[in-house]
Scaffold this motif. Structure first.
Motif, PDB file in Angstrom:
ATOM      1  N   ALA A  74      52.560  58.318  79.276  1.00  0.00           N
ATOM      2  CA  ALA A  74      51.303  58.324  78.045  1.00  0.00           C
ATOM      3  C   ALA A  74      49.326  57.681  78.963  1.00  0.00           C
ATOM      4  CB  ALA A  74      51.710  57.224  76.803  1.00  0.00           C
ATOM      5  N   ILE A  75      49.239  59.161  78.096  1.00  0.00           N
ATOM      6  CA  ILE A  75      47.956  59.315  78.594  1.00  0.00           C
ATOM      7  C   ILE A  75      47.026  58.408  77.667  1.00  0.00           C
ATOM      8  CG2 ILE A  75      47.775  60.337  80.492  1.00  0.00           C
ATOM      9  CD1 ILE A  75      47.006  62.769  79.174  1.00  0.00           C
TER      10      ILE A  75
ATOM     11  N   SER B 168      41.058  56.722  76.175  1.00  0.00           N
ATOM     12  CA  SER B 168      40.950  54.972  76.750  1.00  0.00           C
ATOM     13  C   SER B 168      40.574  55.250  78.233  1.00  0.00           C
ATOM     14  CB  SER B 168      41.948  54.723  76.839  1.00  0.00           C
ATOM     15  OG  SER B 168      42.690  52.872  77.393  1.00  0.00           O
ATOM     16  N   ASP B 169      41.036  54.339  79.505  1.00  0.00           N
ATOM     17  CA  ASP B 169      40.934  54.185  80.559  1.00  0.00           C
ATOM     18  C   ASP B 169      42.117  54.217  81.519  1.00  0.00           C
ATOM     19  OD1 ASP B 169      37.884  55.169  80.701  1.00  0.00           O
ATOM     20  OD2 ASP B 169      36.830  52.973  80.494  1.00  0.00           O
ATOM     21  N   TYR B 170      43.168  53.984  79.815  1.00  0.00           N
ATOM     22  CA  TYR B 170      44.350  53.405  80.629  1.00  0.00           C
ATOM     23  C   TYR B 170      45.408  54.395  80.557  1.00  0.00           C
ATOM     24  CZ  TYR B 170      41.757  48.995  81.067  1.00  0.00           C
ATOM     25  OH  TYR B 170      41.233  48.029  81.311  1.00  0.00           O
ATOM     26  N   THR B 171      46.656  54.275  81.386  1.00  0.00           N
ATOM     27  CA  THR B 171      48.058  55.335  81.091  1.00  0.00           C
ATOM     28  C   THR B 171      48.709  54.055  81.333  1.00  0.00           C
ATOM     29  OG1 THR B 171      46.959  56.927  82.919  1.00  0.00           O
ATOM     30  CG2 THR B 171      49.405  56.344  82.366  1.00  0.00           C
ATOM     31  N   GLY B 172      49.967  54.726  80.568  1.00  0.00           N
ATOM     32  CA  GLY B 172      50.933  54.079  80.439  1.00  0.00           C
ATOM     33  C   GLY B 172      52.305  54.130  80.740  1.00  0.00           C
ATOM     34  N   VAL B 173      53.310  53.314  81.710  1.00  0.00           N
ATOM     35  CA  VAL B 173      54.012  54.238  82.111  1.00  0.00           C
ATOM     36  C   VAL B 173      55.372  52.860  81.997  1.00  0.00           C
ATOM     37  CG1 VAL B 173      53.447  54.762  84.000  1.00  0.00           C
ATOM     38  CG2 VAL B 173      54.059  53.329  84.521  1.00  0.00           C
ATOM     39  N   GLY B 174      56.350  53.765  81.464  1.00  0.00           N
ATOM     40  CA  GLY B 174      58.018  52.865  80.952  1.00  0.00           C
ATOM     41  C   GLY B 174      59.365  53.265  81.543  1.00  0.00           C
ATOM     42  N   ALA B 175      60.079  52.887  81.980  1.00  0.00           N
ATOM     43  CA  ALA B 175      61.293  53.169  82.235  1.00  0.00           C
ATOM     44  C   ALA B 175      62.504  52.067  81.911  1.00  0.00           C
ATOM     45  CB  ALA B 175      61.153  53.722  84.465  1.00  0.00           C
ATOM     46  N   VAL B 176      64.097  52.928  81.281  1.00  0.00           N
ATOM     47  CA  VAL B 176      64.614  51.876  81.262  1.00  0.00           C
ATOM     48  C   VAL B 176      66.229  52.557  81.786  1.00  0.00           C
ATOM     49  CG1 VAL B 176      64.545  53.544  78.911  1.00  0.00           C
ATOM     50  CG2 VAL B 176      65.911  51.677  79.070  1.00  0.00           C
ATOM     51  N   LEU B 177      66.773  51.717  82.593  1.00  0.00           N
ATOM     52  CA  LEU B 177      68.452  51.817  83.418  1.00  0.00           C
ATOM     53  C   LEU B 177      69.111  51.699  82.344  1.00  0.00           C
ATOM     54  CD1 LEU B 177      65.604  51.580  85.585  1.00  0.00           C
ATOM     55  CD2 LEU B 177      67.724  51.958  87.468  1.00  0.00           C
TER      56      LEU B 177
ATOM     57  N   ASN C  68      57.222  48.228  81.781  1.00  0.00           N
ATOM     58  CA  ASN C  68      56.344  49.134  81.777  1.00  0.00           C
ATOM     59  C   ASN C  68      55.341  48.627  82.509  1.00  0.00           C
ATOM     60  OD1 ASN C  68      55.595  46.712  80.243  1.00  0.00           O
ATOM     61  ND2 ASN C  68      55.637  48.612  78.477  1.00  0.00           N
ATOM     62  N   ARG C  69      54.047  49.526  83.091  1.00  0.00           N
ATOM     63  CA  ARG C  69      53.054  49.469  83.388  1.00  0.00           C
ATOM     64  C   ARG C  69      51.856  50.004  82.679  1.00  0.00           C
ATOM     65  NH1 ARG C  69      55.844  50.766  89.399  1.00  0.00           N
ATOM     66  NH2 ARG C  69      56.579  48.538  89.972  1.00  0.00           N
ATOM     67  N   ARG C  70      50.570  48.887  82.988  1.00  0.00           N
ATOM     68  CA  ARG C  70      49.118  49.776  82.230  1.00  0.00           C
ATOM     69  C   ARG C  70      48.541  49.615  83.503  1.00  0.00           C
ATOM     70  NH1 ARG C  70      44.650  46.838  79.029  1.00  0.00           N
ATOM     71  NH2 ARG C  70      44.630  48.264  77.712  1.00  0.00           N
ATOM     72  N   LEU C  71      48.394  51.400  84.138  1.00  0.00           N
ATOM     73  CA  LEU C  71      47.624  51.447  85.273  1.00  0.00           C
ATOM     74  C   LEU C  71      46.257  51.923  84.388  1.00  0.00           C
ATOM     75  CD1 LEU C  71      50.591  53.648  86.840  1.00  0.00           C
ATOM     76  CD2 LEU C  71      50.014  51.372  87.247  1.00  0.00           C
ATOM     77  N   GLY C  72      45.619  52.744  85.723  1.00  0.00           N
ATOM     78  CA  GLY C  72      44.092  54.017  85.687  1.00  0.00           C
ATOM     79  C   GLY C  72      44.482  54.708  84.709  1.00  0.00           C
TER      80      GLY C  72
ATOM     81  N   LEU D  78      50.507  51.223  77.068  1.00  0.00           N
ATOM     82  CA  LEU D  78      49.133  51.572  77.026  1.00  0.00           C
ATOM     83  C   LEU D  78      47.721  50.784  76.692  1.00  0.00           C
ATOM     84  CD1 LEU D  78      47.376  54.258  77.577  1.00  0.00           C
ATOM     85  CD2 LEU D  78      48.179  54.964  75.647  1.00  0.00           C
ATOM     86  N   VAL D  79      48.369  50.249  75.900  1.00  0.00           N
ATOM     87  CA  VAL D  79      47.788  49.406  74.820  1.00  0.00           C
ATOM     88  C   VAL D  79      48.243  47.915  75.576  1.00  0.00           C
ATOM     89  CG1 VAL D  79      47.530  50.754  72.740  1.00  0.00           C
ATOM     90  CG2 VAL D  79      49.656  48.537  72.343  1.00  0.00           C
ATOM     91  N   GLY D  80      48.230  47.517  76.716  1.00  0.00           N
ATOM     92  CA  GLY D  80      48.141  46.342  76.875  1.00  0.00           C
ATOM     93  C   GLY D  80      49.197  45.591  77.361  1.00  0.00           C
ATOM     94  N   ARG D  81      50.546  45.938  76.149  1.00  0.00           N
ATOM     95  CA  ARG D  81      51.206  45.280  76.095  1.00  0.00           C
ATOM     96  C   ARG D  81      52.930  45.414  76.979  1.00  0.00           C
ATOM     97  NH1 ARG D  81      49.943  45.704  70.340  1.00  0.00           N
ATOM     98  NH2 ARG D  81      51.166  47.486  70.688  1.00  0.00           N
ATOM     99  N   ILE D  82      52.596  44.708  77.601  1.00  0.00           N
ATOM    100  CA  ILE D  82      53.252  44.638  79.433  1.00  0.00           C
ATOM    101  C   ILE D  82      54.733  43.976  78.750  1.00  0.00           C
ATOM    102  CG2 ILE D  82      54.227  44.417  81.631  1.00  0.00           C
ATOM    103  CD1 ILE D  82      51.176  46.409  80.512  1.00  0.00           C
TER     104      ILE D  82
END
Length: 140
Positions: free
Chosen positions: A14-15, A19-28, A40-44, A133-137
């Protein structure tokens, strides 16, 4: 962790448009649909396709310790699925490092396949990406 037979992964990026951030998520999930791990991760800041690749990389990183016999990865990005399946070339300089990293990780697994799904079938990974994306890891 013990070796798993067949696993399913959902991944998304999710971009942030303002914002200056990107969020990514994955579930197995295991073969019965039980969630085994998520993260999940917050990236640039990056492009949408780079974010989709970052979500795939996260899914592969989460899968490696589980050592599944087969991993089926679902993404709502036709570009990433097409490139990982070899149907589309990777021409973008920004995507080449992401594609290379995903391929390196995939080689650590016995068998990986990539499938496109509509966004509505990827809701959990999408929600994890938006939380990042909003900082909740989150992880589990």
């Amino acid at each position: 962790m013990s070796k798993q037979s067949d696993l399913v992964a959902y991944a998304d990026g999710a971009i942030g448009y303002r914002s200056d951030y990107t969020g990514v998520g994955a579930v197995l999930l295991n073969g019965r649909g039980r969630i085994l791990v998520w993260g999940n991760r917050r990236l640039g800041q990056m492009t949408n396709n780079e974010a989709e690749y970052a979500g795939l990389v996260l899914a592969l990183e989460l899968a490696i310790p589980l050592q599944p016999h087969r991993l089926r990865v679902y993404l709502d990005s036709e570009v990433v699925v097409g490139q990982m399946n070899g149907k589309f070339g990777v021409r973008s300089k920004g995507l080449k490092p992401w594609h290379r990293r995903a391929c390196q990780l995939a080689r650590q697994l016995a068998q990986v396949s990539y499938c496109h799904v509509p966004r509505q079938r990827n809701r959990l990974a999408d929600a994890l990406a938006n939380e990042a994306l909003v900082g909740r890891i989150l992880s589990g």
